[in-house]
Write a protein that holds these residues in place. Structure first.
Motif, PDB file in Angstrom:
ATOM      1  N   LYS A 153       0.852  -1.186   0.000  1.00  0.00           N
ATOM      2  CA  LYS A 153       0.000   0.000   0.000  1.00  0.00           C
ATOM      3  C   LYS A 153       0.890   1.239   0.000  1.00  0.00           C
ATOM      4  O   LYS A 153       1.955   1.252   0.624  1.00  0.00           O
ATOM      5  N   TYR A 154       0.438   2.298  -0.686  1.00  0.00           N
ATOM      6  CA  TYR A 154       1.307   3.457  -0.831  1.00  0.00           C
ATOM      7  C   TYR A 154       0.518   4.764  -0.831  1.00  0.00           C
ATOM      8  O   TYR A 154      -0.680   4.792  -1.118  1.00  0.00           O
ATOM      9  N   VAL A 155       1.241   5.825  -0.496  1.00  0.00           N
ATOM     10  CA  VAL A 155       0.693   7.180  -0.530  1.00  0.00           C
ATOM     11  C   VAL A 155       1.655   8.044  -1.334  1.00  0.00           C
ATOM     12  O   VAL A 155       2.832   8.141  -0.988  1.00  0.00           O
ATOM     13  N   PRO A 156       1.196   8.661  -2.432  1.00  0.00           N
ATOM     14  CA  PRO A 156       2.078   9.565  -3.178  1.00  0.00           C
ATOM     15  C   PRO A 156       2.155  10.936  -2.516  1.00  0.00           C
ATOM     16  O   PRO A 156       1.178  11.409  -1.928  1.00  0.00           O
ATOM     17  N   VAL A 157       3.315  11.556  -2.601  1.00  0.00           N
ATOM     18  CA  VAL A 157       3.511  12.908  -2.072  1.00  0.00           C
ATOM     19  C   VAL A 157       4.235  13.726  -3.139  1.00  0.00           C
ATOM     20  O   VAL A 157       5.244  13.262  -3.696  1.00  0.00           O
ATOM     21  N   TYR A 158       3.726  14.930  -3.415  1.00  0.00           N
ATOM     22  CA  TYR A 158       4.318  15.795  -4.424  1.00  0.00           C
ATOM     23  C   TYR A 158       4.990  17.002  -3.771  1.00  0.00           C
ATOM     24  O   TYR A 158       4.600  17.437  -2.684  1.00  0.00           O
ATOM     25  N   LYS A 159       5.981  17.549  -4.452  1.00  0.00           N
ATOM     26  CA  LYS A 159       6.797  18.611  -3.878  1.00  0.00           C
ATOM     27  C   LYS A 159       5.963  19.794  -3.400  1.00  0.00           C
ATOM     28  O   LYS A 159       6.227  20.375  -2.346  1.00  0.00           O
ATOM     29  N   ASP A 213      14.081  14.010  -5.406  1.00  0.00           N
ATOM     30  CA  ASP A 213      13.035  13.977  -6.431  1.00  0.00           C
ATOM     31  C   ASP A 213      11.878  14.872  -6.023  1.00  0.00           C
ATOM     32  O   ASP A 213      11.717  15.202  -4.844  1.00  0.00           O
ATOM     33  N   SER A 214      11.060  15.245  -6.999  1.00  0.00           N
ATOM     34  CA  SER A 214       9.891  16.090  -6.725  1.00  0.00           C
ATOM     35  C   SER A 214       8.639  15.267  -6.428  1.00  0.00           C
ATOM     36  O   SER A 214       7.599  15.826  -6.082  1.00  0.00           O
ATOM     37  N   LYS A 215       8.732  13.946  -6.574  1.00  0.00           N
ATOM     38  CA  LYS A 215       7.634  13.042  -6.231  1.00  0.00           C
ATOM     39  C   LYS A 215       8.155  12.004  -5.257  1.00  0.00           C
ATOM     40  O   LYS A 215       9.244  11.463  -5.449  1.00  0.00           O
ATOM     41  N   LEU A 216       7.362  11.714  -4.229  1.00  0.00           N
ATOM     42  CA  LEU A 216       7.758  10.721  -3.240  1.00  0.00           C
ATOM     43  C   LEU A 216       6.715   9.619  -3.167  1.00  0.00           C
ATOM     44  O   LEU A 216       5.545   9.813  -3.511  1.00  0.00           O
TER      45      LEU A 216
END
Length: 351
Positions: A153-159, A213-216
């Motif tokens: 399971k994952y959660v995206p994070v943006y800059k 990176d700008s996306k995590l």
């Protein structure tokens, strides 16, 4: 038989510059010298392209630049050449094929592949699409979600979200339980990855990862065994048996992979046959889904509690060092490094 000219690219601007140099030496030592003239072209960390003139066995990350001069691949598809800059002028060398022994950003993310497509020169490995989406962990997740293959399971994070890091942490805590992995989406070889056991470590991990990176990608922790499967081919790919990673650290990061002698790889570990089949089937499915060509290594977990296979990531230009799993998995199938390299080059001509 007229020999073809092959350019082997190595080095590069990513954090895996040194590993790329080591991989390139292994690859060049195993290219059939009766079929190919080898031209090593290195890229410095600053992005300067240079042709190396020394012996292959003498090529090291610390010395190669001193025995080289400027050279670039022409993007002109009517040219198909390596332009070499010498003191007395410019020399053009016809190029039949390129083997990009480049790991990480600007090497296996579609950048070099795009240049070679413009140049009209065949090259080993995946194309622009497969390279870019496989390098980007978040977009790989999006594709694999459609296949029905289980992932963490994952959660995206943006800059842009990181302006309010407290809200980012709150969003993650609403969806995942500690411990979690914090990963740059588009960095190579576990660079910038941390494991956060609590809120404080999550804050620190986010601040480190966003530098890369700008996306995590924030993932749940999977408790289980780490295994890998090699894929080889174009439209009818074949898969290897599995290898297992025994990490000396809490997780298999860059240092434990390349610098810690306590980390081990085991070929054909004690894994149930149906689990091995599931891993091989998933590896092939994912390779096809990203439109893979030539080679890739797919990484999985076998969950301790359930025995379920869980996809981790796919690597479209796996290492060719003495400790790299990809060539070892094919050696286990009776394929020497020389035969493996020769097949990869032939697959490039037949894409």
């Amino acid at each position: 038989m007229n020999k073809r000219n092959i350019v082997v690219l190595f080095g590069g601007q990513s954090s895996e510059h040194e590993i790329s140099c080591i991989s390139a030496v292994t690859i060049m030592k195993n290219i059939n010298k009766d079929k190919y003239n080898i031209y090593p072209v290195g890229i410095t960390k600053e992005g300067n392209w240079r042709i190396y003139h020394g012996k292959i066995e003498d090529l090291t990350v610390d010395t190669w630049v001193g025995n080289s001069n400027n050279a670039i691949i022409s993007p002109d598809a009517t040219d198909k050449s390596l332009i070499i800059f010498k003191e007395d002028g410019i020399v053009k060398l016809d190029v039949d094929i390129v083997f990009p022994a480049l790991h990480g950003l600007y090497g296996e993310d579609g950048s070099v592949q795009g240049l070679l497509e413009l140049a009209g020169i065949p090259y080993v490995g995946c194309g622009i699409l497969a390279s870019s989406v496989s390098m980007d962990k978040l977009f790989t997740k999006v594709i694999v979600d459609r296949l029905g293959i289980r992932q963490a399971k994952y959660v995206p994070v943006y800059k842009k979200e990181m302006d309010d890091i407290k809200e980012v942490v709150a969003k993650i805590e609403r969806q995942l339980e500690y411990p979690v992995f914090v990963k740059p989406s588009n960095a190579g070889s576990s660079k910038g990855i941390t494991k956060a056991h609590n809120r404080g470590e999550l804050f620190d991990g986010l601040e480190l990862a966003i530098k890369h990176d700008s996306k995590l990608l924030i993932e749940e922790t999977i408790v289980g065994r780490e295994v890998e499967c090699a894929v080889l081919g174009n439209y009818h790919p074949r898969t290897s048996n599995v290898g297992e990673i025994i990490s000396a650290a809490e997780f298999y990061d860059y240092d434990s992979k390349y610098n810690d002698i306590g980390s081990k790889t085991i070929i054909n570990p004690d894994v149930p046959k149906d689990t091995v089949k599931r891993i091989r089937d998933c590896a092939e499915q994912i390779f096809r889904a990203v439109d893979g060509r030539g080679l890739a290594r797919a990484d999985f977990f076998i969950e301790s509690e359930t025995g379920e296979v869980i996809f981790n990531e796919i690597n479209t230009l796996p290492g060719f060092t003495s400790i790299s799993m990809y060539p070892m998995l094919w050696e286990d199938k009776g394929m020497s490094n020389e035969e493996l390299v020769d097949r990869l080059i032939e697959f490039a001509f037949n894409k």
